[in-house]
Design an enzyme around this catalytic site. Structure first.
Site, PDB file in Angstrom:
ATOM      1  N   GLY A  77       0.808  -1.217   0.000  1.00  0.00           N
ATOM      2  CA  GLY A  77       0.000   0.000   0.000  1.00  0.00           C
ATOM      3  C   GLY A  77       0.837   1.261   0.000  1.00  0.00           C
ATOM      4  O   GLY A  77       0.539   2.233   0.712  1.00  0.00           O
ATOM      5  N   SER A 114       1.302   3.517  -2.329  1.00  0.00           N
ATOM      6  CA  SER A 114       0.950   4.582  -3.269  1.00  0.00           C
ATOM      7  C   SER A 114       0.626   5.886  -2.559  1.00  0.00           C
ATOM      8  O   SER A 114       0.743   6.966  -3.147  1.00  0.00           O
ATOM      9  CB  SER A 114      -0.240   4.155  -4.137  1.00  0.00           C
ATOM     10  N   SER A 115       0.204   5.813  -1.286  1.00  0.00           N
ATOM     11  CA  SER A 115      -0.154   7.024  -0.547  1.00  0.00           C
ATOM     12  C   SER A 115      -0.145   6.721   0.946  1.00  0.00           C
ATOM     13  O   SER A 115       0.120   5.595   1.367  1.00  0.00           O
ATOM     14  CB  SER A 115      -1.550   7.522  -0.973  1.00  0.00           C
ATOM     15  N   GLY A 116      -0.455   7.725   1.750  1.00  0.00           N
ATOM     16  CA  GLY A 116      -0.654   7.532   3.178  1.00  0.00           C
ATOM     17  C   GLY A 116       0.553   6.997   3.918  1.00  0.00           C
ATOM     18  O   GLY A 116       1.699   7.326   3.610  1.00  0.00           O
ATOM     19  N   ASP A 162      -0.901  -6.605  -5.692  1.00  0.00           N
ATOM     20  CA  ASP A 162      -2.276  -6.473  -5.210  1.00  0.00           C
ATOM     21  C   ASP A 162      -2.455  -7.518  -4.117  1.00  0.00           C
ATOM     22  O   ASP A 162      -2.338  -8.720  -4.378  1.00  0.00           O
ATOM     23  CB  ASP A 162      -3.261  -6.710  -6.358  1.00  0.00           C
ATOM     24  N   SER A 167      -2.339  -1.912  12.359  1.00  0.00           N
ATOM     25  CA  SER A 167      -3.686  -2.119  12.861  1.00  0.00           C
ATOM     26  C   SER A 167      -4.349  -0.753  13.019  1.00  0.00           C
ATOM     27  O   SER A 167      -4.283   0.084  12.116  1.00  0.00           O
ATOM     28  CB  SER A 167      -3.630  -2.900  14.182  1.00  0.00           C
ATOM     29  N   TYR A 201     -14.716  -2.357   9.788  1.00  0.00           N
ATOM     30  CA  TYR A 201     -13.320  -1.962   9.968  1.00  0.00           C
ATOM     31  C   TYR A 201     -12.770  -2.478  11.296  1.00  0.00           C
ATOM     32  O   TYR A 201     -11.694  -3.086  11.341  1.00  0.00           O
ATOM     33  CB  TYR A 201     -13.189  -0.440   9.889  1.00  0.00           C
ATOM     34  N   SER A 202     -13.514  -2.253  12.380  1.00  0.00           N
ATOM     35  CA  SER A 202     -13.049  -2.748  13.678  1.00  0.00           C
ATOM     36  C   SER A 202     -12.930  -4.266  13.678  1.00  0.00           C
ATOM     37  O   SER A 202     -11.972  -4.816  14.229  1.00  0.00           O
ATOM     38  CB  SER A 202     -13.996  -2.307  14.799  1.00  0.00           C
ATOM     39  N   ALA A 203     -13.887  -4.930  13.073  1.00  0.00           N
ATOM     40  CA  ALA A 203     -13.838  -6.398  13.035  1.00  0.00           C
ATOM     41  C   ALA A 203     -12.580  -6.885  12.333  1.00  0.00           C
ATOM     42  O   ALA A 203     -11.922  -7.832  12.795  1.00  0.00           O
ATOM     43  CB  ALA A 203     -15.078  -6.945  12.335  1.00  0.00           C
ATOM     44  N   LYS A 248      -9.718  -5.220  12.005  1.00  0.00           N
ATOM     45  CA  LYS A 248      -8.528  -4.861  12.774  1.00  0.00           C
ATOM     46  C   LYS A 248      -8.429  -5.672  14.066  1.00  0.00           C
ATOM     47  O   LYS A 248      -7.313  -5.969  14.519  1.00  0.00           O
ATOM     48  CB  LYS A 248      -8.513  -3.359  13.063  1.00  0.00           C
ATOM     49  N   THR A 258      -4.685  11.042   6.117  1.00  0.00           N
ATOM     50  CA  THR A 258      -4.253  10.387   4.883  1.00  0.00           C
ATOM     51  C   THR A 258      -5.414  10.367   3.893  1.00  0.00           C
ATOM     52  O   THR A 258      -6.538  10.764   4.220  1.00  0.00           O
ATOM     53  CB  THR A 258      -3.789   8.944   5.153  1.00  0.00           C
TER      54      THR A 258
END
Length: 326
Positions: free
Chosen positions: A42, A44-46, A94, A173, A187-189, A191, A222
Site C-alpha cells: 500500500g 501509493s499514498s498515506g 495487489d 492495525s 473496519y473494527s472487526a 482490525k 491520509t
C-alpha cells in the site's frame, strides 16, 4: 528472572547496539537502517508512501509495492529515488492476488539476495455504515484486503525469514482494533482480527528468531477516507431499503466523509516503524500505539498482556509468550 529468547537475543546484540548508538551521534555515521531490506504494501499514498520514503532515506533497501502499476504514484516514487539516489524499487502487488503476492516477494528476495529483513503490512481499506447494511460484497472485500491480504504477505515472507533465522513483520492495525466505534462498518472487526492473528504469529515465530510488531494508529489525515467514500457510496447505492430503513441518518451520510480536518503528523507512523526496525533483535515491542491525540487502547493492551501471561505463563509455551510480552 528466567532467561528467555528475547533477553538472549537482546544480550547478543548489545555490543552492536551500543556501537550503533555511538555512531548515531556522529553526523558522518551511516543511516540507521542501512543494510536492511524492507517490503511495504500500500505504498501509493498515506502511511505506506511515507514509510517507503522515510526508510529509504534512512539507508534501507525498500520495495514499495502497490496495485495497478503503471500509475502516477509509482512514477513519482521512482523519480524521487533517482533524484535522491535512494535504494527504492517499486513493485506491482495487489494483496488480493496470491500469485501476484508470491511473485513480488520472490522478486524482492532475489534483489535483496535472500529473505527480507522487514515486512510492513499496511495496505487496507475502510467501508463505513451500520453492520446490518454491510452486504456480503462489502464484507468479503474488507476482510480479503485487511485480514487475508496481511496473511498472504506473512506466508510469503516467512520461509525466507525462517531460513535466515531473523526477520520483523509489522502489522498496521488501528485504535479500532482494540476499541469500537459504531457505524464504522466491519473496519473494527478486521482490525480486531489483525490484532489476534499477529499476536498469535508472534508466539509461533519467536523460536525462529522472527519478531512481530503491531502498530496501532489513531486518526491521521491520509487519503484513506477518499477511497472509503467511494466504497461506502457504492455500498449505499446497492443497499436494500429494508436494511437501510433502520438507520436513515447514518446511511444518508455514507460516502460523504470529510477527513481533511485531521491535523496529526502522518510521519508519526514511519518514525515508529523505523525506530522499532532499528532496535536490537529481541527488544522490539509487540504493540506500539501511535496517535496525535488520545490513546484509548493503552489499558486494554495492558489487561490483555496480563491475561495472556496468566493463561500461558506457566504452560509449555511460557518461554515464547514471555519472550514476546515481557
Amino acid at each position: 528472572m528466567p532467561i528467555d529468547r528475547r533477553h538472549l537475543l537482546a544480550g547478543a546484540a548489545a555490543t552492536g547496539a551500543f556501537a550503533a548508538a555511538a555512531r548515531a551521534t556522529d553526523s558522518r555515521a551511516s543511516p540507521m537502517l542501512t543494510g536492511k531490506s524492507i517490503l511495504i504494501t500500500g505504498a501509493s499514498s498515506g502511511f505506506g508512501r511515507a514509510t517507503a520514503e522515510h526508510c529509504a532515506r534512512l539507508g534501507a533497501k525498500v520495495f514499495a509495492t502497490m496495485r495497478n502499476v503503471p500509475r502516477p504514484e509509482a512514477e513519482e516514487l521512482r523519480k524521487l529515488a533517482r533524484d535522491e539516489k535512494l535504494d527504492l524499487t517499486v513493485l506491482e502487488l495487489d494483496v488480493l492476488d496470491e500469485d501476484m503476492v508470491n511473485r513480488a516477494v520472490a522478486e524482492a528476495e532475489r534483489q535483496a539476495g535472500g529473505g527480507l529483513d522487514v515486512l510492513v503490512n499496511n495496505a487496507g481499506i475502510g467501508i463505513t455504515g451500520p453492520v446490518e447494511v454491510q452486504d456480503m460484497e462489502a464484507t468479503r472485500l474488507a476482510f480479503d484486503t485487511n485480514v487475508f491480504g496481511y496473511h498472504r504477505l506473512a506466508r510469503a515472507v516467512l520461509p525466507g525469514m525462517r531460513a535466515r533465522k531473523s526477520g520483523l513483520i509489522f502489522a498496521i492495525s488501528s485504535q479500532l482494533g482494540r476499541v469500537i466505534a459504531p457505524f464504522a462498518g466491519h473496519y473494527s472487526a478486521t482490525k480486531f482480527a489483525v490484532e489476534a492473528m499477529f499476536e498469535q504469529l508472534a508466539y509461533e515465530v519467536a523460536p525462529h528468531g522472527i519478531e512481530v510488531s503491531i502498530i496501532e494508529p489513531g486518526g491521521y489525515p491520509t487519503k484513506v477516507w477518499v477511497n472509503r467514500n467511494r466504497y461506502s457510496a457504492e455500498l449505499k447505492a446497492r443497499t436494500n431499503e429494508r436494511h437501510a430503513a433502520g438507520y436513515p441518518g447514518v446511511v444518508a451520510r455514507m460516502g460523504s466523509e470529510d477527513g481533511s480536518g485531521r491535523t496529526a503528523d502522518v510521519m508519526d507512523i514511519p518514525r515508529a516503524i523505523a525506530e522499532i526496525a532499528a532496535m536490537p533483535a529481541g527488544s522490539r515491542p509487540l504493540r506500539r500505539p501511535v496517535s496525535g491525540g488520545s490513546i484509548p487502547q493503552t489499558e486494554i493492551n495492558e489487561v490483555s498482556k496480563k491475561a495472556q501471561l496468566a493463561m500461558l505463563g506457566r504452560s509449555p509455551m511460557a518461554e515464547w509468550v514471555r519472550g514476546v510480552l515481557d
